[in-house]
Scaffold this active site. Structure first.
Site, PDB file in Angstrom:
ATOM      1  N   LYS A  45      75.059 -20.985 -41.371  1.00  0.00           N
ATOM      2  CA  LYS A  45      74.828 -21.844 -42.723  1.00  0.00           C
ATOM      3  C   LYS A  45      73.565 -23.436 -43.016  1.00  0.00           C
ATOM      4  CE  LYS A  45      79.059 -22.312 -44.435  1.00  0.00           C
ATOM      5  NZ  LYS A  45      80.586 -22.755 -45.385  1.00  0.00           N
TER       6      LYS A  45
ATOM      7  N   GLY B  82      75.273 -18.472 -51.295  1.00  0.00           N
ATOM      8  CA  GLY B  82      74.836 -17.431 -50.284  1.00  0.00           C
ATOM      9  C   GLY B  82      73.318 -17.463 -49.637  1.00  0.00           C
TER      10      GLY B  82
ATOM     11  N   GLU C  71      79.431 -22.998 -38.116  1.00  0.00           N
ATOM     12  CA  GLU C  71      80.436 -22.065 -37.762  1.00  0.00           C
ATOM     13  C   GLU C  71      81.659 -21.291 -37.553  1.00  0.00           C
ATOM     14  OE1 GLU C  71      81.957 -24.016 -42.108  1.00  0.00           O
ATOM     15  OE2 GLU C  71      81.922 -22.552 -41.810  1.00  0.00           O
TER      16      GLU C  71
ATOM     17  N   LYS D 148      79.792 -14.537 -54.001  1.00  0.00           N
ATOM     18  CA  LYS D 148      80.661 -14.142 -55.094  1.00  0.00           C
ATOM     19  C   LYS D 148      80.460 -13.407 -55.936  1.00  0.00           C
ATOM     20  CE  LYS D 148      81.888 -17.763 -54.416  1.00  0.00           C
ATOM     21  NZ  LYS D 148      82.453 -19.953 -55.044  1.00  0.00           N
TER      22      LYS D 148
ATOM     23  N   GLU E 101      85.534 -26.424 -51.920  1.00  0.00           N
ATOM     24  CA  GLU E 101      86.041 -25.029 -51.133  1.00  0.00           C
ATOM     25  C   GLU E 101      86.645 -25.031 -50.079  1.00  0.00           C
ATOM     26  OE1 GLU E 101      82.846 -22.389 -53.478  1.00  0.00           O
ATOM     27  OE2 GLU E 101      82.188 -23.108 -51.570  1.00  0.00           O
TER      28      GLU E 101
ATOM     29  N   GLU F   6      83.617 -26.804 -48.029  1.00  0.00           N
ATOM     30  CA  GLU F   6      82.340 -27.918 -48.604  1.00  0.00           C
ATOM     31  C   GLU F   6      82.807 -28.311 -50.174  1.00  0.00           C
ATOM     32  OE1 GLU F   6      78.973 -24.928 -48.592  1.00  0.00           O
ATOM     33  OE2 GLU F   6      79.430 -25.298 -50.637  1.00  0.00           O
TER      34      GLU F   6
ATOM     35  N   ARG G 215      78.966 -30.092 -58.895  1.00  0.00           N
ATOM     36  CA  ARG G 215      78.186 -29.408 -60.134  1.00  0.00           C
ATOM     37  C   ARG G 215      78.999 -28.442 -61.032  1.00  0.00           C
ATOM     38  NH1 ARG G 215      78.173 -24.881 -58.106  1.00  0.00           N
ATOM     39  NH2 ARG G 215      77.464 -24.841 -55.921  1.00  0.00           N
TER      40      ARG G 215
END
Lengths: 147, 493, 493, 147
Positions: B157, B164, B199, B236, B274, B287, B291
């Site tokens: 990441k 993404g 991760e 998503k 999240e 994370e 915003r």
């Protein structure tokens, strides 16, 4: 009439009776709107032509059919691979003269902030590579040739 | 109260914010790059200013130019939307230094959460559980060295990442190096920072996020969860609230953890924490997005809180207007992408020759485009969001299906049919939504479930329209749009 | 569960019901007169059957034909919508006699409530307060004879009436005879019954109505109120929930009275009990509408109950799905009429050359028409309903204003600008909405509040477009639409 | 160019510079869309022509302007009264030779399920009554003449 479809080339010649067209037992009424009749039920359809491609919407499904103009060069793939959209070449992973197999990654380009692979659309030998890393390419630009 | 807000964004979210401004009786100023001239968001603004320059860096990411425009046009504040400069602490600081109000959390909070490694460390310290993994300080070598200790499958990441971009799943050690290179390159291009971290990939988990609001009067609240497990390319596509996986007890636990996370960085405004929720019911901090989120409407429809309006209130120093959490019914959002789901979700372009969104009960449509607009490769391919609300999840799925069936877009390939099939898919109906579900259900790629009657009907329509010269005035020159059939494999590998 | 519903209606409400059917996985059958061929509701149906005949009596009011179509097409039920046959007890009985399910209350309940005089008597007996007035058995002579005992101002109402047809306010005895004749004629044309009755006109009152649901399992509930005071020609144009005039105590009183009214006629399904609420806080029973109401969406948005879906459940013998009353936020509906508000709201016709409804947060749009459709004089001029929801009344008004500003309709005159000005009007903002407010605020008729900059801009646009040949392909022949400027006075008296 | 408006006949000749038109300090850009500029702010406009009438939408306002074609018969009212929409004549309240005043109700017609009054558009004497009670009238049909 011939169309290129996702299932290959298809030929269809609907029967015409005034503004009503039919084939396979289905009726289409072409007026200011499109109404399709199947087994006595009517469904609203939408269609529009962009270039040689007819876009069709019916019952929640969207389809594209590329009209093959009679006398025009065959729509069959002739080994030329073109950029699907404008972007930048990030990597070139093949050389002229190299033998490649269908599906093999030949280039990586960036477009719309994402990376996309350009893969071989046939088995063969690379004849030409027309862009280098860092080049900006236009949509439709020929990238490589395989024969 | 704010008087004039500059919206430093474009497309659908700029429309959302500009409408909120109008409803709050605040003037909205849009900025737009030349290639966005005449698009919907410039129409909804009270004032629209064209940005000089080309490309993102010179336009929507051009901090100095944006702040100058705000000052020259009498703005008192800047709303960054999502993406672009929304999580750039240096921009937030520059806005504040210029004497303007930054509609978002403090630069410090952004920094602490925006750097994913710092966030992991901060959360660990605050007692919020984080995913097993490794923070990486160096470059490619360190990634290669540390990966074995995390184990496979793993996820690379971008440290400054989001959306993404720069994210890659690695299932096999053999792919590590090439994927790491790609991730770093994407991260550099997208965020100007090529750092990545590693991760553990928690297979079969759900993506659950908690919406947070915090005002300057000491109140930090959560507004329940959104489940955003259904993802393609780590983005998503289908989001809902509430999640079938949460009961009120778990909701309170995760909500409290999220508030804790927000308090740990003295958060202010609207944000999202999240989590991954594993099949065993453990949840891990992923994370925090400091915003407004793309999928904020599902929370709005379930809780009755207007999140963007609250952002405007909070930034003006007013207390938030919402009372105690009250969730009602079920909301689902799907994202309309210009992309070809049958071709590995490759972004698509074209002119929206026909664009007829659905209407009616329980349907909300947040769009950045209109019929006749051109979809270009310059920006993110998300065009609009379709949101439905209904008293129950079952009814919401049926309503979404109805709405998607009514939705007609011709001239640019979209994911409408893919979304439509999702609504009927047994795993979605049963609630077995996990982050790996699209890969799991369609390992060889998705293709429309289309019977031969539909195909025959389509061919009859195309051939009849051709024979009848239907809609001739609409057709454009062949050179404008290249046929999608000759250039790409049907299945993009 | 129902399997296949025939929708015995057209336009916006047929669309609403057909969408509800689709969402309930019930097939929807539309019936349409030849002049409705190809309109939106025929598109939303699973099966559309053209009615033989011309004119209302032979088509949408043709009971026998409609029942035959239902039987021939395997329908198990009929939904009447509103207007047309929805409150015809003989039709309900014929549907039941044909072995079909009638989606509505029993014929007896319809009769008791449909005949306004019987309803008055029934309600008086059930202890629900009714407006001072006189029931009239005979014709014109009796009206003239009884009017003085009621006193002026008075209201003449069609005994079988609804929708403002056959309703006339009489302020002066001198106008009584001509107004009574007109009311009787309109009533005869609209309902096939020229009986009228007389009520005291309660000046300065609010129109408050309570939504009722009752199932076959012994449950009768109310879903709060709608205020529909803003009316022109006795037809509602602006409706909201909750009403500023009700506190929870009065809501419970009126809700209980409404449930009492429903129970008095063993009511089943969705219905509305209308009251006048006087400035003194007294409320009087007006009438009960034994069907779904035009303005039902405001209740849906505030309570989270899908009323049409519940109608389908109740008719199938299922218990209603809604829990205890929970009202949240504020909803407003405005009705889009094809009419000229600057010309005494005279109905208008024309082709909807441009029809761009607003979208975005909190906006619901229930329409019967699309761009390109022709508005004809054959049917009611209501084209669509725009509904907004927001956390508070103030925010809802601002949101409605924003939405109406985005709404573009060209080619047919509508009341959009009138509705837009209502949202800003001090009396509306302050909540001083009464049934006589339009006459009170604009005694000489309404005209747009349009400054000279707007007019100059309009002229520049028209002349420039003419000079540039803008949009030439769109123009239609001159004979199709007659100029509105040469045939009518600007103020229709 | 002359237009019939609700405020009477108005003449306007915008200045043209390519696709930009101007008058009264306002600028209009006529492309595939319409953008109006006033005091440095831009507003999206919509317009369409139906018959001789330009329909215009700007900033929530809808206006209609009837173009007066040069050389065509004046758009001024010449005493003919026509049906605003199709419908049925319910009552005739005047006679040939009768003197009437502006605003006086002369006929009642039914259209769209409502009753509408047809009123005198000028003072004068009725010359002709062209329909009787019960007649169906087409949109635009001349109903009476006043002179």
């Amino acid at each position: 009439m011939e169309f290129n479809t996702v299932d290959g080339v298809v030929e269809i010649e609907p029967q015409r009776d005034g503004s009503t067209f039919s084939s396979n037992g289905m009726l289409l009424e072409v007026g200011s709107d499109l109404w399709l009749e199947i087994d006595g039920r009517k469904y609203k359809a939408h269609a529009t032509k962009v270039g040689d491609v007819w876009w069709v919407h019916i019952q929640g499904h969207t389809m594209r059919f590329e009209l093959i103009e009679p006398g025009a060069a065959g729509a069959d793939d002739d080994g030329g691979m073109v950029a699907p959209m404008p972007g930048k070449i990030l990597e070139v992973m093949a050389e002229v003269g190299q033998e490649v197999k269908t599906g093999q990654t030949l280039m990586i380009m960036e477009a719309m902030k994402m990376e996309h692979k350009i893969t071989a659309n046939q088995d063969g030998i690379i004849q030409e590579i027309l862009f280098q890393v860092g080049d900006q390419v236009e949509q439709g630009a020929q990238l490589l040739n395989i024969e | 109260m704010l008087k004039r807000v500059l919206v430093a964004n474009r497309g659908e979210i700029a429309c959302r914010i500009l409408r909120a401004c109008r409803e709050a009786e605040i003037e909205g100023v849009a900025i737009f790059a030349a290639n966005d001239s005449g698009t919907l968001f410039t129409e909804l603004a009270d004032i629209s200013i064209q940005l000089d320059g080309e490309g993102l860096a010179e336009t929507y990411l051009n901090q100095q130019q944006i702040i100058e425009i705000a000052q020259q046009n009498g703005c008192d504040s800047i709303h960054p939307g999502f993406g672009f400069l929304s999580e750039r602490a240096d921009f937030a600081q520059a806005v504040i230094d210029a004497g303007l109000i930054w509609i978002g959390p403090s630069p410090t909070a952004i920094t602490q959460m925006g750097d994913k490694m710092t966030a992991r460390i901060t959360m660990r310290a605050a007692g919020v559980p984080v995913i097993p993994g490794e923070e990486v300080e160096g470059g490619l070598e360190q990634v290669l060295a540390l990966a074995p200790s995390v184990g496979y499958p793993l996820l690379l990441k971008a440290t400054s990442g989001g959306g993404g971009k720069g994210m890659r799943a690695v299932h096999d050690a053999a792919d590590l190096e090439s994927e790491a290179k790609a991730a770093m390159r994407e991260a550099l291009n997208a965020f100007g920072d090529d750092r990545i971290y590693i991760e553990r990939l928690l297979v079969g988990s759900r993506h659950i996020e908690i919406q947070i609001l915090a005002d300057q009067h000491g109140r930090t609240i959560h507004l329940g969860e959104r489940e955003c497990s259904v993802q393609r390319r780590h983005q998503k596509v289908f989001e809902e609230s509430p999640s079938i996986a949460l009961d009120s007890e778990l909701r309170e636990q995760m909500g409290e953890a999220a508030c804790e996370a927000a308090r740990a960085v003295s958060f202010e405004g609207a944000g999202t924490v999240e989590f991954l929720l594993t099949p065993k019911g453990e949840f891990f901090f992923l994370e925090m997005n400091t915003r407004i989120q793309v999928e904020h409407p599902v929370t709005e429809m379930v809780t009755g809180v207007d999140l963007v309006r609250e952002q405007l209130r909070i930034a003006a120093g007013e207390p938030m207007s919402c009372g105690p959490l009250s969730m009602r019914g079920h909301a689902i959002e799907v994202r309309l992408y210009a992309e070809d789901p049958a071709n590995n979700f490759l972004p698509a372009i074209g002119k929206l020759q026909i664009f007829k969104p659905p209407t009616g009960p329980g349907v909300r449509f947040d769009t950045g485009v209109r019929q006749g607009d051109e979809v270009t490769p310059n920006y993110d391919p998300m065009l609009a969001k379709l949101i439905v609300w209904a008293p129950s999840r079952e009814e919401a799925l049926l309503r979404m299906g109805r709405a998607l069936d009514e939705f007609v877009v011709l001239g640019c390939v979209t994911n409408i049919r893919f979304l439509r099939e999702l609504c009927d898919h047994k795993d979605v109906v049963d609630g077995w939504t996990t982050t790996d579900m699209i890969d799991r259900l369609w390992p060889d790629g998705w293709a429309p479930d289309q019977n031969s009657i539909i195909t025959d009907a389509g061919l009859l329509i195309a051939s009849s329209c051709e024979a009848a010269g239907f809609g001739k005035q609409l057709s454009t020159k062949s050179s404008e749009h290249i046929s999608p059939f000759t250039t790409l494999n049907r299945r993009f590998p």
